[in-house]
Design a protein around this motif. Structure first.
Motif, PDB file in Angstrom:
ATOM      1  N   UNK A  78      27.750  54.962  52.681  1.00  0.00           N
ATOM      2  CA  UNK A  78      27.190  53.685  52.226  1.00  0.00           C
ATOM      3  C   UNK A  78      28.278  52.811  51.614  1.00  0.00           C
ATOM      4  N   UNK A  79      28.137  51.511  51.760  1.00  0.00           N
ATOM      5  CA  UNK A  79      29.113  50.566  51.232  1.00  0.00           C
ATOM      6  C   UNK A  79      28.919  50.437  49.727  1.00  0.00           C
ATOM      7  N   UNK A  80      29.759  51.103  48.952  1.00  0.00           N
ATOM      8  CA  UNK A  80      29.658  51.077  47.497  1.00  0.00           C
ATOM      9  C   UNK A  80      30.774  50.211  46.933  1.00  0.00           C
ATOM     10  N   UNK A  81      30.426  49.031  46.498  1.00  0.00           N
ATOM     11  CA  UNK A  81      31.412  48.107  45.942  1.00  0.00           C
ATOM     12  C   UNK A  81      31.253  47.967  44.434  1.00  0.00           C
ATOM     13  N   UNK A  83      37.065  46.251  39.419  1.00  0.00           N
ATOM     14  CA  UNK A  83      38.022  47.044  38.632  1.00  0.00           C
ATOM     15  C   UNK A  83      39.234  47.427  39.480  1.00  0.00           C
ATOM     16  N   UNK A  84      38.976  47.810  40.713  1.00  0.00           N
ATOM     17  CA  UNK A  84      40.088  48.172  41.606  1.00  0.00           C
ATOM     18  C   UNK A  84      40.983  46.968  41.875  1.00  0.00           C
ATOM     19  N   UNK A  99      34.481  35.969  44.014  1.00  0.00           N
ATOM     20  CA  UNK A  99      33.405  36.163  44.983  1.00  0.00           C
ATOM     21  C   UNK A  99      32.521  37.340  44.593  1.00  0.00           C
ATOM     22  N   UNK A 100      33.131  38.427  44.171  1.00  0.00           N
ATOM     23  CA  UNK A 100      32.371  39.614  43.783  1.00  0.00           C
ATOM     24  C   UNK A 100      31.499  39.311  42.564  1.00  0.00           C
ATOM     25  N   UNK A 101      32.051  38.598  41.610  1.00  0.00           N
ATOM     26  CA  UNK A 101      31.285  38.274  40.403  1.00  0.00           C
ATOM     27  C   UNK A 101      30.152  37.303  40.714  1.00  0.00           C
ATOM     28  N   UNK A 102      30.374  36.415  41.646  1.00  0.00           N
ATOM     29  CA  UNK A 102      29.344  35.446  42.019  1.00  0.00           C
ATOM     30  C   UNK A 102      28.177  36.108  42.748  1.00  0.00           C
ATOM     31  N   UNK A 103      28.467  37.194  43.452  1.00  0.00           N
ATOM     32  CA  UNK A 103      27.421  37.856  44.230  1.00  0.00           C
ATOM     33  C   UNK A 103      26.609  38.857  43.421  1.00  0.00           C
ATOM     34  N   UNK A 104      26.957  39.053  42.178  1.00  0.00           N
ATOM     35  CA  UNK A 104      26.233  40.023  41.326  1.00  0.00           C
ATOM     36  C   UNK A 104      25.050  39.392  40.660  1.00  0.00           C
TER      37      UNK A 104
END
Length: 73
Positions: A9-12, A17-18, A68-73
């Motif tokens: 599964x796609x676990x982002x 952090x990475x 982008x990651x923060x916006x999608x949360x």
């Protein structure tokens, strides 16, 4: 024999952090390269400058990805 080849599964969940760790490591590498440039000249210096330019571009891309990651949360 039956194989169950299912993709993971796609676990982002830890992607930000990475990315932040990668940015810190890249900045550290840039600083080391800047120190090395003080002791070299000519072609080697130009290569280090070009690599640091690419590193700056990578940092910008990673920061954009974090946004982008923060916006999608």
């Amino acid at each position: 024999m039956t194989y169950n080849n299912q993709p993971k599964p796609d676990d982002r969940s830890d992607n930000v952090e990475k990315l932040q760790e990668m940015i810190v490591n890249t900045i550290d590498n840039m600083q080391e390269a800047e120190e090395t440039m003080q002791n070299v000249s000519g072609e080697e210096r130009a290569q280090i400058e070009a690599k640091n330019d690419r590193r700056r571009e990578s940092i910008d891309a990673m920061r954009s990805e974090i946004k982008d990651e923060n916006a999608s949360r």
